[in-house]
Design an enzyme around this catalytic site. Structure first.
Site, short mmCIF file in Angstrom:
data_model
loop_
_atom_site.label_atom_id
_atom_site.label_comp_id
_atom_site.label_asym_id
_atom_site.label_seq_id
_atom_site.Cartn_x
_atom_site.Cartn_y
_atom_site.Cartn_z
N LYS A 129 0.10 4.23 -0.22
CA LYS A 129 -0.54 5.42 0.38
C LYS A 129 -0.33 6.62 -0.55
CE LYS A 129 -0.13 3.21 4.81
NZ LYS A 129 -0.01 3.29 6.25
N HIS A 174 -9.55 1.23 4.81
CA HIS A 174 -8.26 1.38 5.47
C HIS A 174 -8.44 2.30 6.68
CE1 HIS A 174 -4.13 2.51 6.29
NE2 HIS A 174 -3.79 1.38 5.69
N GLY A 181 2.62 2.29 10.76
CA GLY A 181 3.56 3.40 10.61
C GLY A 181 4.28 3.77 11.90
N GLU A 219 -5.34 -4.91 10.46
CA GLU A 219 -4.31 -3.89 10.68
C GLU A 219 -4.59 -3.15 11.99
OE1 GLU A 219 -2.26 -2.68 6.74
OE2 GLU A 219 -3.93 -1.33 7.10
N GLY A 227 2.87 -1.00 4.23
CA GLY A 227 2.96 0.41 3.87
C GLY A 227 4.41 0.78 3.57
N GLU A 243 -6.78 4.69 7.70
CA GLU A 243 -6.60 6.12 7.40
C GLU A 243 -7.85 6.71 6.76
OE1 GLU A 243 -2.90 5.45 5.37
OE2 GLU A 243 -2.02 4.90 7.30
N SER A 276 3.59 -2.15 10.19
CA SER A 276 5.05 -2.19 10.35
C SER A 276 5.66 -3.53 9.92
CB SER A 276 5.43 -1.86 11.80
OG SER A 276 5.00 -0.55 12.13
N ASN A 278 0.87 -1.18 0.00
CA ASN A 278 0.00 0.00 0.00
C ASN A 278 0.90 1.23 0.00
OD1 ASN A 278 -1.79 2.05 0.44
ND2 ASN A 278 -2.41 1.39 2.50
P1 13P Z 1 3.10 0.43 7.59
O1 13P Z 1 3.59 -0.87 7.00
O2 13P Z 1 3.85 1.61 7.10
O3 13P Z 1 3.03 0.32 9.09
O4 13P Z 1 1.61 0.63 7.08
C1 13P Z 1 0.70 -0.39 7.22
C2 13P Z 1 -0.51 -0.06 6.42
O5 13P Z 1 -1.28 0.80 6.78
C3 13P Z 1 -0.73 -0.80 5.17
O6 13P Z 1 -2.00 -0.57 4.67
#
Ligand code: 13P
Length: 254
Positions: free
Chosen positions: A11, A94, A172, A166, A233, A96, A212, A9
């Protein structure tokens, strides 16, 4: 055995040049893979360039879609448009989108129906906040999210959905869930799918872990019984790391 799925992803990262560099590098260096699904999920305007270069070893998906197929919805992206570009996957719900853009469980349900209607493979995200985990409400939160997301989704359609667990506190933050926590929650989601549908569906539906994930921890996560892949991510932005993580999933199938 469930086919592992590794999804990057991106983002709101990568310009066109950066995305093209990534896909050229990955499509030439990625081994031929039949036993693993590998996907990158980009910002919508990049999709057209990326789908032209996708192959059997790397597919492309969107990070969002709107739940209506057309209309006066300025700034939104429709399922029929994604389908017409030959996009395979779409992320729904997601954290976010839920937290920054206030998407609700009802939106997630409507979007899941839109994805199914337009023959896109949905990756439905669920996960709890840190406060939920601390107050032992994780399962309650997951149950509410999953139950609403799959409302009025037939068994036939549900079996093709990918679910991504997640935990928000792990996204993140560099703070990965332990493999035991990740597996336990993915297992709980599997049990919910049994409640909503039946045991064969629960045993075949794919559940990813996200939060992560990186080359250093992917092996131990993928070794867990209920984890069928990763939604990644930050670490997915780097083509070498992405290839390493797809290879880790390939190793799991041997
Ligand atoms: P990270 O791998 O940066 O923690 O993000 C995870 C994520 O939100 C994937 O959709």
């Amino acid at each position: 055995m469930r086919k592992p799925i590794i999804a990057g992803n991106w983002k709101m990262f990568k310009t066109r040049d950066e995305a093209l560099y990534f896909i050229l590098k990955v499509s030439t260096q990625m081994p031929d893979i039949e036993k693993v699904d590998s996907v990158v999920l980009s910002q919508a305007p990049l999709l057209r360039d990326l789908v032209k270069r996708q192959g059997d070893n790397l597919r492309v998906g969107a990070q969002n879609l709107y739940f209506e197929d057309e209309g006066a919805f300025t700034g939104e992206v429709s399922g029929p448009l994604l389908k017409s570009y030959n996009v395979d996957y779409v992320v729904i719900g997601h954290s976010e989108r839920r937290n920054v853009f206030h998407e609700t469980d009802t939106d997630v349900n409507l979007k899941l129906h839109a994805a199914i209607r337009n023959e896109l493979i949905p990756i439905v995200c669920v996960g709890e906040h840190l406060e939920d985990r601390v107050s032992q409400k994780t399962n309650e939160v997951l149950k509410a999210q999953i139950t609403k997301a799959f409302e009025n989704v037939s068994r036939n359609d549900a079996q093709n959905v990918v679910i991504a667990y997640e935990p928000i506190w792990a996204i993140g933050t560099g703070r990965t869930a332990t493999k035991e926590i990740a597996d336990e929650s993915c297992g709980y989601i599997r049990s919910l799918m049994k409640e909503l549908y039946d045991e064969p569906l629960a045993q075949t539906i794919r559940i990813q872990y996200g939060g992560s994930v990186k080359p250093e921890n992917i092996d131990e996560l993928l070794a867990m019984e209920n984890i069928d892949g990763a939604l990644i991510g930050g670490a997915s932005l780097d083509p070498d790391k992405f290839i390493t993580m797809v290879k880790a999933a390939l190793k799991r199938t041997e």
